[in-house]
Design an enzyme around this catalytic site. Structure first.
Site, PDB file in Angstrom:
ATOM      1  N   ASP A  82      52.294 -50.543  49.592  1.00 49.22           N
ATOM      2  CA  ASP A  82      52.060 -50.432  48.141  1.00 49.22           C
ATOM      3  C   ASP A  82      50.715 -49.714  47.927  1.00 49.22           C
ATOM      4  O   ASP A  82      49.713 -50.068  48.570  1.00 49.22           O
ATOM      5  CB  ASP A  82      52.012 -51.873  47.578  1.00 49.22           C
ATOM      6  N   HIS A  83      50.670 -48.730  47.053  1.00 47.82           N
ATOM      7  CA  HIS A  83      49.431 -48.003  46.720  1.00 47.82           C
ATOM      8  C   HIS A  83      48.682 -47.494  47.949  1.00 47.82           C
ATOM      9  O   HIS A  83      47.461 -47.696  48.069  1.00 47.82           O
ATOM     10  CB  HIS A  83      48.494 -48.889  45.881  1.00 47.82           C
ATOM     11  N   HIS A 178      48.552 -53.696  36.072  1.00 49.79           N
ATOM     12  CA  HIS A 178      48.477 -54.784  37.050  1.00 49.79           C
ATOM     13  C   HIS A 178      47.655 -55.958  36.494  1.00 49.79           C
ATOM     14  O   HIS A 178      46.666 -55.744  35.802  1.00 49.79           O
ATOM     15  CB  HIS A 178      47.797 -54.304  38.338  1.00 49.79           C
ATOM     16  N   GLY A 179      48.056 -57.172  36.813  1.00 52.03           N
ATOM     17  CA  GLY A 179      47.276 -58.363  36.421  1.00 52.03           C
ATOM     18  C   GLY A 179      47.874 -59.056  35.211  1.00 52.03           C
ATOM     19  O   GLY A 179      49.009 -58.779  34.820  1.00 52.03           O
ATOM     20  N   GLY A 207      53.205 -53.683  37.824  1.00 46.37           N
ATOM     21  CA  GLY A 207      52.681 -54.632  36.845  1.00 46.37           C
ATOM     22  C   GLY A 207      53.758 -55.499  36.224  1.00 46.37           C
ATOM     23  O   GLY A 207      53.768 -55.727  35.013  1.00 46.37           O
ATOM     24  N   GLY A 208      54.656 -56.028  37.061  1.00 36.73           N
ATOM     25  CA  GLY A 208      55.764 -56.851  36.559  1.00 36.73           C
ATOM     26  C   GLY A 208      55.328 -58.183  35.956  1.00 36.73           C
ATOM     27  O   GLY A 208      56.022 -58.737  35.096  1.00 36.73           O
ATOM     28  N   THR A 209      54.168 -58.684  36.358  1.00 40.04           N
ATOM     29  CA  THR A 209      53.671 -59.965  35.831  1.00 40.04           C
ATOM     30  C   THR A 209      53.530 -59.914  34.314  1.00 40.04           C
ATOM     31  O   THR A 209      52.825 -59.034  33.789  1.00 40.04           O
ATOM     32  CB  THR A 209      52.293 -60.289  36.457  1.00 40.04           C
ATOM     33  N   THR A 231      50.711 -60.758  40.864  1.00 43.73           N
ATOM     34  CA  THR A 231      49.858 -61.789  40.251  1.00 43.73           C
ATOM     35  C   THR A 231      50.639 -63.058  39.908  1.00 43.73           C
ATOM     36  O   THR A 231      50.158 -64.168  40.144  1.00 43.73           O
ATOM     37  CB  THR A 231      49.202 -61.229  38.961  1.00 43.73           C
TER      38      THR A 231
HETATM   39  P1  13P Z   1      51.255 -57.535  38.974  1.00 45.65           P
HETATM   40  O1  13P Z   1      50.177 -58.147  39.833  1.00 45.65           O
HETATM   41  O2  13P Z   1      50.812 -57.293  37.578  1.00 45.65           O
HETATM   42  O3  13P Z   1      52.532 -58.292  39.064  1.00 45.65           O
HETATM   43  O4  13P Z   1      51.533 -56.074  39.569  1.00 45.65           O
HETATM   44  C1  13P Z   1      51.991 -55.925  40.875  1.00 45.65           C
HETATM   45  C2  13P Z   1      52.079 -54.500  41.265  1.00 45.65           C
HETATM   46  O5  13P Z   1      52.422 -53.665  40.468  1.00 45.65           O
HETATM   47  C3  13P Z   1      51.758 -54.153  42.650  1.00 45.65           C
HETATM   48  O6  13P Z   1      51.754 -52.779  42.861  1.00 45.65           O
END
Ligand code: 13P
Length: 282
Positions: A82-83, A178-179, A207-209, A231
């Site tokens: 990831d990233h 994200h977060g 950023g699914g959280t 997160t």
């Molecule tokens: P969250 O921490 O907001 O769920 O995002 C995760 C993410 O997109 C990891 O690349």
């Protein structure tokens, strides 16, 4: 067990109209609780790690732990970077046994991002590994409640970028971050629809959280095939750990404490799997 590439996962997700959940992992508790959830729900999953997570666990150890935990279970999963920060780091992860890599050149100008992404795609495809890239900037919730439009992906640029680079999937920023969101996230679905119209490869939502289920559903209808969650699972784990220690302040068995926290993380993973519509698909 089948450890597969992203393209295989996406083919089914595309055919049946759901998204594959991608969960960040860095330790044994993460891996166990997510794979248990995936097995229970017969769901395909992506286990992914960003640079810091790879470095924390050690790349070889992380892949070994995932493979050993998944063995002899009817799971379908991918192991994803990831990233990824660079060509070199992507190459290292491929050597560790990751089945796909993301390169995040979103802080570079778009031409430079495309050039570097193309170089990584050529290297990764030569050894059967698929590549995700980022266009626009997904950013963090510290940017504020609303992700400003200058950070969002331009559909025409996204189309050109996907063609130039040959990426297998694209994280095109449309308002997620994200977060923890401070309020309801403001997502630009018109932009997403236009990106979908122009870009042929599956789209990724970071950023699914905290994204409400209705918005997740709408995203899936507009071509999102991978949704990243980090997160929310960590928060479930930590909240339960704090609660557990409050109830059992003298507990000295780390196994007992971590088991309780892992159960909470597993429950959160099951919720995200269901929200993506991935249950029963593996
Ligand atoms: P969250 O921490 O907001 O769920 O995002 C995760 C993410 O997109 C990891 O690349």
């Amino acid at each position: 067990m089948a450890i597969v590439g992203l393209n295989e996962l996406f083919a089914d997700a595309e055919a049946r109209g759901y998204a594959v959940p991608a969960f960040n992992v860095c330790d044994l508790e993460n891996v166990q609780s997510i794979l248990n959830a995936a097995e229970e729900m017969k769901a395909p999953v992506i286990l992914q790690a960003a640079r810091e997570e790879v470095q924390y666990a050690g790349g070889e150890c992380l892949v070994g732990m995932i493979r050993a935990t998944a063995r002899n279970r009817g799971l379908m999963l991918a192991i994803h970077l990831d990233h990824g920060p660079s060509f070199e780091f992507a190459a290292k992860c491929i050597r560790y046994g990751f089945t796909s890599v993301m390169y995040d050149g979103s802080r570079l100008d778009v031409e430079k991002n495309a050039q570097e992404t193309r170089r990584i795609v050529e290297m990764a495809h030569a050894v059967g590994v698929s590549v995700e890239a980022e266009i626009g900037t997904i950013g963090n919730t510290e940017m504020g409640e609303v992700v400003e439009s200058q950070y969002l992906a331009d559909p025409v640029t996204a189309e050109r970028f996907a063609e130039q680079t040959g990426v297998d999937c694209l994280a095109a920023a449309f308002g997620t971050a994200h977060g923890l969101y401070k309020g309801e996230p403001k997502l630009d679905f018109d932009r997403l629809a236009e990106i979908r119209r122009r870009v042929r490869v599956p789209l990724v939502m970071h950023g699914g959280t905290g994204i409400p289920p209705a918005a997740v559903k709408k995203g899936i209808a507009l071509g999102i095939r991978k949704i990243n969650f980090s997160t929310i699972l960590r928060k479930a784990f930590i909240d339960e750990m704090k609660d557990f220690m409050g109830r059992n302040p003298d507990e000295l068995m780390t196994m007992t404490i971590l088991s309780a926290a892992s159960r909470a993380m597993g429950a959160s993973a099951r919720e995200m799997i269901a929200m993506c519509g991935a249950n029963g698909r593996a």
